[in-house]
Write an enzyme that holds these catalytic residues in place. Structure first.
Site, PDB file in Angstrom:
ATOM      1  N   ASP A 136      11.690  -7.577  -5.686  1.00  0.00           N
ATOM      2  CA  ASP A 136      11.804  -6.814  -6.934  1.00  0.00           C
ATOM      3  C   ASP A 136      13.212  -6.260  -7.138  1.00  0.00           C
ATOM      4  O   ASP A 136      13.412  -5.352  -7.957  1.00  0.00           O
ATOM      5  CB  ASP A 136      10.808  -5.642  -6.925  1.00  0.00           C
ATOM      6  CG  ASP A 136       9.452  -6.043  -7.490  1.00  0.00           C
ATOM      7  OD1 ASP A 136       9.296  -7.197  -7.892  1.00  0.00           O
ATOM      8  OD2 ASP A 136       8.536  -5.186  -7.519  1.00  0.00           O
ATOM      9  N   ASP A 289      -2.041   1.617  -0.770  1.00  0.00           N
ATOM     10  CA  ASP A 289      -2.620   1.167   0.491  1.00  0.00           C
ATOM     11  C   ASP A 289      -3.875   1.958   0.852  1.00  0.00           C
ATOM     12  O   ASP A 289      -4.904   1.391   1.220  1.00  0.00           O
ATOM     13  CB  ASP A 289      -1.579   1.276   1.612  1.00  0.00           C
ATOM     14  CG  ASP A 289      -0.768   2.568   1.543  1.00  0.00           C
ATOM     15  OD1 ASP A 289      -1.178   3.499   0.824  1.00  0.00           O
ATOM     16  OD2 ASP A 289       0.286   2.635   2.205  1.00  0.00           O
TER      17      ASP A 289
END
Length: 533
Positions: A136, A289
């Site tokens: 990214d 997560d």
């Protein structure tokens, strides 16, 4: 109308002292202290003592579980089926499942080679593994470096894919989600995830995959982090103490009791079918997560923590990077708790014990109470009792309970026991930042969805130590001053001076030490220079 005199407007006690502002403030204080301040402070003490007991019971419970685990030598290899990976003469490499290795990164100039190199060095048949670099990066120069590294690895026969996307929507969660959409992922059974600064050992997959292969109710195998720069400065040593406890105790307890703990976002292997069943990656919080782990557990999936399987990683070496990381780690769980508490309560696929563990122990006590009580009790309420001697904190809540909690926290890093006092002072300072972030998450206000990538230095200190250190000291004054810490330090010093002059409990010894710690951080003298060893 007859003009009203000041006598009719002021209490009798004020007469003759109208010009003495200090004396008038003292009189006002005495008038409001007994009916207002004392009851409120007593209530605050009771609430903080209750939270301290919650934390104390949780710490003792986890310590007891760890003792039993060690005593009975309970290991994942004995609790679950595990067989070493071996070649099948008939099936050949087909006996090995297909594994996807994802490496999300963002402008990781200093560490991209380390993570890509470690992933390409994993011991696994080359035709049964796909390395996926999810870049990214917004810096074209860094992108070009990563592309060349991927091409170099591909020329050596590594099955490596370089993937980019048009925007950074969803940050890390968005990148991982996009990575799972590629057609070649459909042939994979498991996905291993490593952040850009992580370096797994070559046998990482050989030791973790068998748990997933032979136990079909297991969704995640989580490894422990090993810190390559823990000795760089005092701040990294403090971080090591906190994180070692997280792995040695918290995750071990979760794995041993109800097979649940929060995924750490890296150094873990997921069963792709479990990941998809749980709804895949979501970017509704900054702890994607943990979000995934909770959703998977609510569908009955189990997790395993391997304490002896380690992946090398890097700790934040600057205060700025560490503050951003702690904001995310404190705000995210609180915000996730707000969004999932009802869903967890109403879930019918898990038993009551698991619900209690997730809601009360995992979220409420460890992610909310622990942050709030550390700052409010030890940095606000206890100092305030110096100014209001009518309110007393019992010795068990002032000395015994926090001492036991501190000692239980320190067992994770025996080599740093001599730094325990510094760790206490530093953790109390950071609790200010964590408490603020926790309330942001609970109330869903301010920087609740802020995501700042933690700065990594990689090997830069080995090659550019002089130049980097010099740049650290050329920070602008506005970047170095932290007003909340300075204000808290001034408050603690004021209370310490008052106790030294009028008190009898010798609180000033702690107040001056803690106030000094707040001033050191407030003036930016922590994590500004990383010495080279």
């Amino acid at each position: 109308m007859e003009r009203l005199s000041s006598t009719t407007l002021l209490p009798e006690a004020f007469q003759g002292t109208r010009d003495d502002i200090t004396q008038q403030m003292g009189i006002v204080w005495e008038h409001i202290k007994s009916p207002v301040v004392v009851p409120l402070l007593r209530l605050a003490v009771l609430v903080c003592l209750a939270m301290s007991l919650m934390l104390f019971v949780e710490k003792v419970y986890m310590a007891a579980v760890i003792v039993l685990v060690r005593l009975f030598r309970r290991r994942p290899e004995t609790s679950y089926k595990w067989e070493p990976m071996g070649e099948d003469p008939e099936a050949g490499n087909a006996a090995y499942p297909m594994v996807l290795v994802q490496i999300p990164m963002y402008n990781e100039k200093e560490v991209y080679q380390l993570s890509i190199g470690a992933a390409c060095g994993l011991s696994w048949p080359s035709d049964r593994i796909i390395i996926q670099v999810l870049d990214d990066s917004t810096d074209p120069a860094i992108k070009e470096l990563v592309v060349k590294e991927c091409q170099r690895r591909a020329s050596k026969g590594v099955n490596i894919k370089y993937e980019i996307r048009e925007n950074r929507n969803g940050y890390k969660a968005g990148a991982l989600k996009e990575g799972m959409k590629h057609s070649y992922v459909k042939q994979c059974d498991y996905v291993a995830i490593f952040d850009a600064d992580f370096q797994p050992e070559p046998d990482f997959l050989m030791r973790s995959i068998p748990f997933l292969l032979h136990n079909h109710n297991i969704a995640l195998v989580q490894a422990r982090w090993k810190f390559v720069n823990s000795d760089e400065c005092l701040m990294t040593r403090m971080q090591e103490m906190s994180l070692d406890y997280h792995f040695t105790v918290e995750q071990e307890v979760g794995s041993s009791t109800c097979a649940f703990f929060g995924f750490n976002g890296t150094a873990g292997v997921w069963r792709i079918s479990a990941l998809n069943e749980a709804g895949g990656w979501k970017d509704r919080t900054t702890v994607e997560d943990m979000d995934l782990a909770v959703r998977a557990s609510l569908r009955g999936w189990k997790f395993i923590f391997l304490g002896d399987l380690e992946a090398k990683s890097e700790l934040p070496s600057t205060l700025k990077a560490y503050r951003h990381q702690q904001h995310r780690w404190s705000c995210g769980p609180a915000n996730l708790f707000r969004k999932m508490a009802v869903e967890i309560t109403m879930n019918k696929k898990v038993n009551l014990w698991t619900k209690i563990h997730v809601i009360y122990s995992f979220f409420f006590v460890r992610k909310i109470v622990a942050h709030i009580v550390t700052f409010v009790f030890y940095c606000v309420v206890i100092p305030a009792t110096v100014l209001v001697p009518q309110v007393q904190v019992p010795k068990w809540g002032l000395v015994y309970v926090p001492s036991i909690i501190t000692m239980l926290n320190a067992v994770g890093t025996p080599r740093s026991l001599h730094l325990l006092v510094f760790w206490i002072l530093f953790e109390n300072v950071m609790s200010l930042h964590r408490t603020k972030a926790t309330f942001m998450g609970l109330l869903e206000v301010g920087r609740v969805n802020e995501w700042v990538v933690t700065e990594k230095l990689g090997d830069i200190m080995k090659t550019k130590n002089g130049g980097k250190a010099a740049r650290r000291f050329r920070l602008r004054i506005g970047e170095k001053l932290h007003l909340l810490e300075l204000f808290t330090g001034a408050y603690l010093y004021f209370c310490g001076c008052y106790d030294l002059a009028f008190g009898k409990n010798h609180y000033y010894l702690y107040l001056f030490a803690q106030g000094t710690a707040f001033f050191i951080v407030g003036f930016g003298y922590v994590g500004t220079f990383v010495p080279h060893y």
